[in-house]
Design a protein around this motif. Sequence first.
Motif, PDB file in Angstrom:
ATOM      1  N   GLY A  28      76.442   3.734 -23.573  1.00 40.72           N
ATOM      2  CA  GLY A  28      75.661   3.015 -22.387  1.00 40.72           C
ATOM      3  C   GLY A  28      76.646   3.243 -21.318  1.00 40.72           C
ATOM      4  N   ASP A  30      76.294   4.951 -18.780  1.00 39.66           N
ATOM      5  CA  ASP A  30      75.569   5.246 -17.468  1.00 39.66           C
ATOM      6  C   ASP A  30      75.115   3.784 -16.907  1.00 39.66           C
ATOM      7  OD1 ASP A  30      73.903   4.803 -19.578  1.00 39.66           O
ATOM      8  OD2 ASP A  30      72.580   6.585 -19.379  1.00 39.66           O
ATOM      9  N   ARG A  31      74.638   3.119 -17.752  1.00 39.65           N
ATOM     10  CA  ARG A  31      74.328   1.790 -17.192  1.00 39.65           C
ATOM     11  C   ARG A  31      75.412   1.109 -16.752  1.00 39.65           C
ATOM     12  NH1 ARG A  31      69.178   1.269 -18.561  1.00 39.65           N
ATOM     13  NH2 ARG A  31      68.444   2.168 -20.344  1.00 39.65           N
ATOM     14  N   LEU A  32      76.633   1.268 -17.222  1.00 40.06           N
ATOM     15  CA  LEU A  32      77.585   0.409 -16.714  1.00 40.06           C
ATOM     16  C   LEU A  32      77.927   1.122 -15.324  1.00 40.06           C
ATOM     17  CD1 LEU A  32      80.140  -1.665 -16.936  1.00 40.06           C
ATOM     18  CD2 LEU A  32      81.501   0.429 -18.263  1.00 40.06           C
ATOM     19  N   MET A  34      76.151   2.369 -13.291  1.00 34.78           N
ATOM     20  CA  MET A  34      75.021   1.736 -12.306  1.00 34.78           C
ATOM     21  C   MET A  34      75.276   0.522 -12.143  1.00 34.78           C
ATOM     22  SD  MET A  34      70.933   1.099 -13.030  1.00 34.78           S
ATOM     23  CE  MET A  34      71.352  -0.546 -14.099  1.00 34.78           C
ATOM     24  N   LEU A  35      75.679  -0.320 -12.880  1.00 30.70           N
ATOM     25  CA  LEU A  35      76.232  -1.823 -12.435  1.00 30.70           C
ATOM     26  C   LEU A  35      77.417  -1.674 -11.583  1.00 30.70           C
ATOM     27  CD1 LEU A  35      75.711  -3.637 -15.809  1.00 30.70           C
ATOM     28  CD2 LEU A  35      74.338  -3.547 -13.843  1.00 30.70           C
ATOM     29  N   SER A  41      68.871   1.920  -9.341  1.00 29.07           N
ATOM     30  CA  SER A  41      68.314   2.752 -10.294  1.00 29.07           C
ATOM     31  C   SER A  41      69.255   3.447 -11.144  1.00 29.07           C
ATOM     32  CB  SER A  41      67.429   3.653  -9.677  1.00 29.07           C
ATOM     33  OG  SER A  41      66.993   4.594 -10.427  1.00 29.07           O
ATOM     34  N   ILE A  42      69.090   3.549 -12.448  1.00 23.91           N
ATOM     35  CA  ILE A  42      70.031   4.314 -13.155  1.00 23.91           C
ATOM     36  C   ILE A  42      69.911   5.756 -12.941  1.00 23.91           C
ATOM     37  CG2 ILE A  42      68.533   4.779 -15.263  1.00 23.91           C
ATOM     38  CD1 ILE A  42      70.764   3.778 -17.009  1.00 23.91           C
ATOM     39  N   ARG A  43      68.833   6.196 -12.318  1.00 21.95           N
ATOM     40  CA  ARG A  43      68.738   7.536 -12.203  1.00 21.95           C
ATOM     41  C   ARG A  43      69.637   8.331 -11.172  1.00 21.95           C
ATOM     42  NH1 ARG A  43      62.457   8.109 -11.231  1.00 21.95           N
ATOM     43  NH2 ARG A  43      63.327   8.297  -9.082  1.00 21.95           N
ATOM     44  N   ILE A  46      73.005   8.949 -13.363  1.00 24.68           N
ATOM     45  CA  ILE A  46      72.861   9.966 -14.654  1.00 24.68           C
ATOM     46  C   ILE A  46      72.752  11.309 -14.204  1.00 24.68           C
ATOM     47  CG2 ILE A  46      71.001  10.828 -16.280  1.00 24.68           C
ATOM     48  CD1 ILE A  46      70.252   7.933 -16.712  1.00 24.68           C
TER      49      ILE A  46
END
Length: 94
Positions: A28, A30-32, A34-35, A41-43, A46
């Motif tokens: 995860g 990618d989510r970290l 993003m934050l 947006s996570i895009r 990624i």
Amino acid sequence: EEEAQAKFGYLLDCFEYGAPPHGGLALGLDRLAMLLAGSPSIRDVIAFPKSTTAQCLLTNAPSPVADQQLQDLHVRVALDKEEAADKEVVVNSS
């Protein structure tokens, strides 16, 4: 062989070089990222994001599924009346 290459060619080509060192475990990150980046947006963070139509430009997913595969897995495709009319399919109204 030909069907496997058509469906999973990108993956089979990758495995010619060996399995990934992480064994497919996703942490995860990618989510970290993003934050931490403050991105909405996570895009944005990624490497290979899906398009806005939820299609993967790298693997061309989702791809069509053969009717036999659907029958083998006991999956029925339900179309709404407008889609069925466009495809000339009879829809069970019950």
